[in-house]
Design an enzyme around this catalytic site. Structure first.
Site, PDB file in Angstrom:
ATOM      1  N   SER A   1       0.997  -1.273   0.058  1.00 42.37           N
ATOM      2  CA  SER A   1      -0.058  -0.086  -0.018  1.00 42.37           C
ATOM      3  C   SER A   1       0.859   0.956  -0.121  1.00 42.37           C
ATOM      4  CB  SER A   1      -0.933  -0.024   1.455  1.00 42.37           C
ATOM      5  OG  SER A   1      -1.482   1.109   1.513  1.00 42.37           O
TER       6      SER A   1
ATOM      7  N   TYR B   1      -3.367  -0.534   9.969  1.00 42.48           N
ATOM      8  CA  TYR B   1      -3.268  -0.700   8.545  1.00 42.48           C
ATOM      9  C   TYR B   1      -1.941  -0.395   8.187  1.00 42.48           C
ATOM     10  CZ  TYR B   1      -4.330  -0.824   3.681  1.00 42.48           C
ATOM     11  OH  TYR B   1      -4.441  -1.089   2.464  1.00 42.48           O
TER      12      TYR B   1
HETATM   13  P1  NAP Z   1     -11.623  -5.644   0.132  1.00 43.91           P
HETATM   14  O1  NAP Z   1     -12.576  -5.147  -0.993  1.00 43.91           O
HETATM   15  O2  NAP Z   1     -11.837  -5.261   1.399  1.00 43.91           O
HETATM   16  O3  NAP Z   1     -11.141  -7.082  -0.082  1.00 43.91           O
HETATM   17  C1  NAP Z   1     -10.346  -7.684   0.584  1.00 43.91           C
HETATM   18  C2  NAP Z   1     -10.597  -9.190   0.673  1.00 43.91           C
HETATM   19  O4  NAP Z   1      -9.797 -10.065   1.545  1.00 43.91           O
HETATM   20  C3  NAP Z   1     -11.963  -9.432   0.939  1.00 43.91           C
HETATM   21  O5  NAP Z   1     -12.769 -10.254  -0.035  1.00 43.91           O
HETATM   22  C4  NAP Z   1     -12.012 -10.199   2.357  1.00 43.91           C
HETATM   23  O6  NAP Z   1     -13.247 -11.003   2.363  1.00 43.91           O
HETATM   24  C5  NAP Z   1     -10.809 -10.781   2.281  1.00 43.91           C
HETATM   25  N1  NAP Z   1     -10.303 -11.208   3.697  1.00 43.91           N
HETATM   26  C6  NAP Z   1     -10.378 -10.364   4.597  1.00 43.91           C
HETATM   27  N2  NAP Z   1     -10.041 -11.019   5.703  1.00 43.91           N
HETATM   28  C7  NAP Z   1      -9.650 -12.450   5.327  1.00 43.91           C
HETATM   29  C8  NAP Z   1      -9.233 -13.451   6.101  1.00 43.91           C
HETATM   30  N3  NAP Z   1      -8.818 -13.724   7.345  1.00 43.91           N
HETATM   31  N4  NAP Z   1      -8.900 -14.660   5.241  1.00 43.91           N
HETATM   32  C9  NAP Z   1      -9.252 -14.682   3.964  1.00 43.91           C
HETATM   33  N5  NAP Z   1      -9.649 -13.479   3.269  1.00 43.91           N
HETATM   34  C10 NAP Z   1      -9.815 -12.440   3.906  1.00 43.91           C
HETATM   35  O7  NAP Z   1     -10.551  -4.987  -0.445  1.00 43.91           O
HETATM   36  P2  NAP Z   1      -9.493  -4.474  -1.542  1.00 43.91           P
HETATM   37  O8  NAP Z   1      -9.852  -2.777  -1.877  1.00 43.91           O
HETATM   38  O9  NAP Z   1      -9.966  -5.298  -2.744  1.00 43.91           O
HETATM   39  O10 NAP Z   1      -8.084  -4.580  -1.172  1.00 43.91           O
HETATM   40  C11 NAP Z   1      -7.300  -5.764  -1.731  1.00 43.91           C
HETATM   41  C12 NAP Z   1      -6.018  -5.567  -1.180  1.00 43.91           C
HETATM   42  O11 NAP Z   1      -5.353  -4.539  -1.580  1.00 43.91           O
HETATM   43  C13 NAP Z   1      -5.993  -5.454   0.495  1.00 43.91           C
HETATM   44  O12 NAP Z   1      -4.613  -6.147   0.907  1.00 43.91           O
HETATM   45  C14 NAP Z   1      -6.070  -3.825   0.643  1.00 43.91           C
HETATM   46  O13 NAP Z   1      -5.171  -3.581   1.872  1.00 43.91           O
HETATM   47  C15 NAP Z   1      -4.847  -3.691  -0.605  1.00 43.91           C
HETATM   48  N6  NAP Z   1      -4.944  -2.157  -1.044  1.00 43.91           N
HETATM   49  C16 NAP Z   1      -6.207  -1.688  -1.106  1.00 43.91           C
HETATM   50  C17 NAP Z   1      -6.417  -0.373  -1.708  1.00 43.91           C
HETATM   51  C18 NAP Z   1      -7.585   0.307  -2.096  1.00 43.91           C
HETATM   52  O14 NAP Z   1      -7.429   1.646  -2.563  1.00 43.91           O
HETATM   53  N7  NAP Z   1      -8.563  -0.528  -2.184  1.00 43.91           N
HETATM   54  C19 NAP Z   1      -5.040   0.401  -1.793  1.00 43.91           C
HETATM   55  C20 NAP Z   1      -4.091  -0.202  -1.369  1.00 43.91           C
HETATM   56  C21 NAP Z   1      -3.887  -1.524  -0.974  1.00 43.91           C
HETATM   57  P3  NAP Z   1     -14.479 -10.687   2.817  1.00 43.91           P
HETATM   58  O15 NAP Z   1     -15.098  -9.731   1.653  1.00 43.91           O
HETATM   59  O16 NAP Z   1     -15.445 -11.957   2.980  1.00 43.91           O
HETATM   60  O17 NAP Z   1     -14.378  -9.827   3.928  1.00 43.91           O
HETATM   61  C1  GCO Z   2      -7.193   5.087   3.501  1.00 45.56           C
HETATM   62  C2  GCO Z   2      -7.325   4.088   2.089  1.00 45.56           C
HETATM   63  C3  GCO Z   2      -5.827   3.864   1.763  1.00 45.56           C
HETATM   64  C4  GCO Z   2      -5.777   2.989   0.710  1.00 45.56           C
HETATM   65  C5  GCO Z   2      -4.654   2.394   0.296  1.00 45.56           C
HETATM   66  C6  GCO Z   2      -3.583   3.333  -0.282  1.00 45.56           C
HETATM   67  O1  GCO Z   2      -8.321   4.861   4.328  1.00 45.56           O
HETATM   68  O2  GCO Z   2      -6.331   5.832   3.444  1.00 45.56           O
HETATM   69  O3  GCO Z   2      -7.961   2.857   2.647  1.00 45.56           O
HETATM   70  O4  GCO Z   2      -5.268   3.138   2.848  1.00 45.56           O
HETATM   71  O5  GCO Z   2      -6.754   1.652   0.999  1.00 45.56           O
HETATM   72  O6  GCO Z   2      -3.971   1.575   1.267  1.00 45.56           O
HETATM   73  O7  GCO Z   2      -2.581   2.741  -0.573  1.00 45.56           O
END
Ligand code: NAP
Ligand code: GCO
Length: 267
Positions: free
Chosen positions: A148, A161
């Site tokens: 992230s 986080y």
């Molecule tokens: P999301 O929609 O919350 O997806 C996360 C997934 O992980 C969900 O399907 C969730 O399942 C699953 N999960 C949570 N706890 C778990 C566990 N203990 N065992 C197995 N699966 C589990 O998030 P996303 O936005 O797609 O993000 C995916 C990844 O990218 C995460 O690591 C997040 O930190 C990272 N990320 C996201 C962003 C952003 O802007 N969206 C930016 C940087 C990094 P459930 O749906 O059933 O809860």
């Molecule tokens: C927040 C956001 C971010 C993104 C991502 C950015 O609350 O600031 O959720 O943390 O998820 O991690 O890279």
């Protein structure tokens, strides 16, 4: 020396993407599938696994979905053994499963903090430990940790986080140190602000209908002047999963529209 574009293909490879029933994980899995990989994914709830299977099938992707909590070592060991029996030894691991909790640090309980770190950092440790022996047996492996911008930056209300994603960057470095000589490449992808359910609260307008201040801030600090989409991450995942990146190790590939390197513009 010619370059063969087949280096970006993943035919014959088995890819596990954790937490890939939807969101970023599903998009990356879809990209890996279209590059030829066989997709395995997990989620913590059967209903989500079922929804994910439907979504993959709608794309013509014959994914294999399993219920497994990445923080449960016994369950993960059983899951990886089952995948080996039913699909084969995993070549590519994308540690994507994650959780965020947003609250002022003084309001955050140690249990809140622990839960976020457990999923975002202990989970990738546990799953990597279970998958690496098979990669060593096969003589190659690709591990991609979904970090992230908070692997580099702090922000109010996301102490657990940011701590977990900073730790995941360092775990990426350590896996490389221990297993680089086994031809396992371990890298990270650092998504910027991507439009998924996880970030929906940052886009929702305020009660009076005015723009969400976080949305305004994000726009002002993103050169691309837009939110990323899960599809924006497909290319990075395919590259780091493919032979095209066999000499790339411990690189956190930020897919953030330039945000990490930009001062920002007035709104
Ligand atoms: P999301 O929609 O919350 O997806 C996360 C997934 O992980 C969900 O399907 C969730 O399942 C699953 N999960 C949570 N706890 C778990 C566990 N203990 N065992 C197995 N699966 C589990 O998030 P996303 O936005 O797609 O993000 C995916 C990844 O990218 C995460 O690591 C997040 O930190 C990272 N990320 C996201 C962003 C952003 O802007 N969206 C930016 C940087 C990094 P459930 O749906 O059933 O809860
Ligand atoms: C927040 C956001 C971010 C993104 C991502 C950015 O609350 O600031 O959720 O943390 O998820 O991690 O890279």
């Amino acid at each position: 020396m010619s370059f063969n574009m087949n280096n970006f293909r993943l035919d014959g490879k088995i890819a596990l993407v954790t937490g890939a029933a939807h969101g970023i994980g599903q998009a990356m899995a879809s990209g890996l599938a279209h590059a030829g990989a066989t997709i395995v994914f997990n989620d913590i709830r059967q209903e989500m696994v079922d929804k994910g299977m439907q979504a993959y099938a709608a794309e013509g992707i014959n994914a294999r979905g399993y219920v497994c909590d990445v923080t449960d070592e016994a369950a993960v060991d059983q899951f990886i053994k089952r995948v080996r029996d039913e699909v084969g030894i995993i070549d590519i691991l994308v540690n994507n499963a994650g959780l965020i909790k947003r609250m002022p640090m003084l309001d955050m309980s140690p249990d809140d903090f622990r839960q976020v770190v457990d999923i975002n950092l202990n989970g990738p440790f546990i799953v990597s430990k279970a998958v690496i022996p098979g990669m060593i047996e096969k003589g190659h492996g690709k591990i991609i940790n979904i970090c992230s911008m908070m692997s580099e930056l702090g922000r109010e209300t996301i102490a657990g986080y940011a701590a977990s994603k900073g730790g995941l960057k360092m775990l990426t470095k350590n896996v490389c140190a221990e297993f680089g000589s086994a031809n396992i490449q371990c890298n990270g992808i650092g998504p910027g602000y991507i439009a998924t359910p996880q970030t929906a609260p940052l886009r929702e307008p305020q009660a009076d209908g005015s723009p969400n201040p976080m949305n305004t801030l994000i726009m002002s600090k993103t050169p691309a002047n837009r939110w990323g989409t899960p599809d924006d991450l497909k290319g990075a995942a395919v590259f780091l999963a493919s032979d095209a990146s066999n000499f790339v190790n411990v690189h956190i590939l930020y897919v953030d529209g330039g945000m990490l390197s930009y001062f920002g513009r007035p709104q």
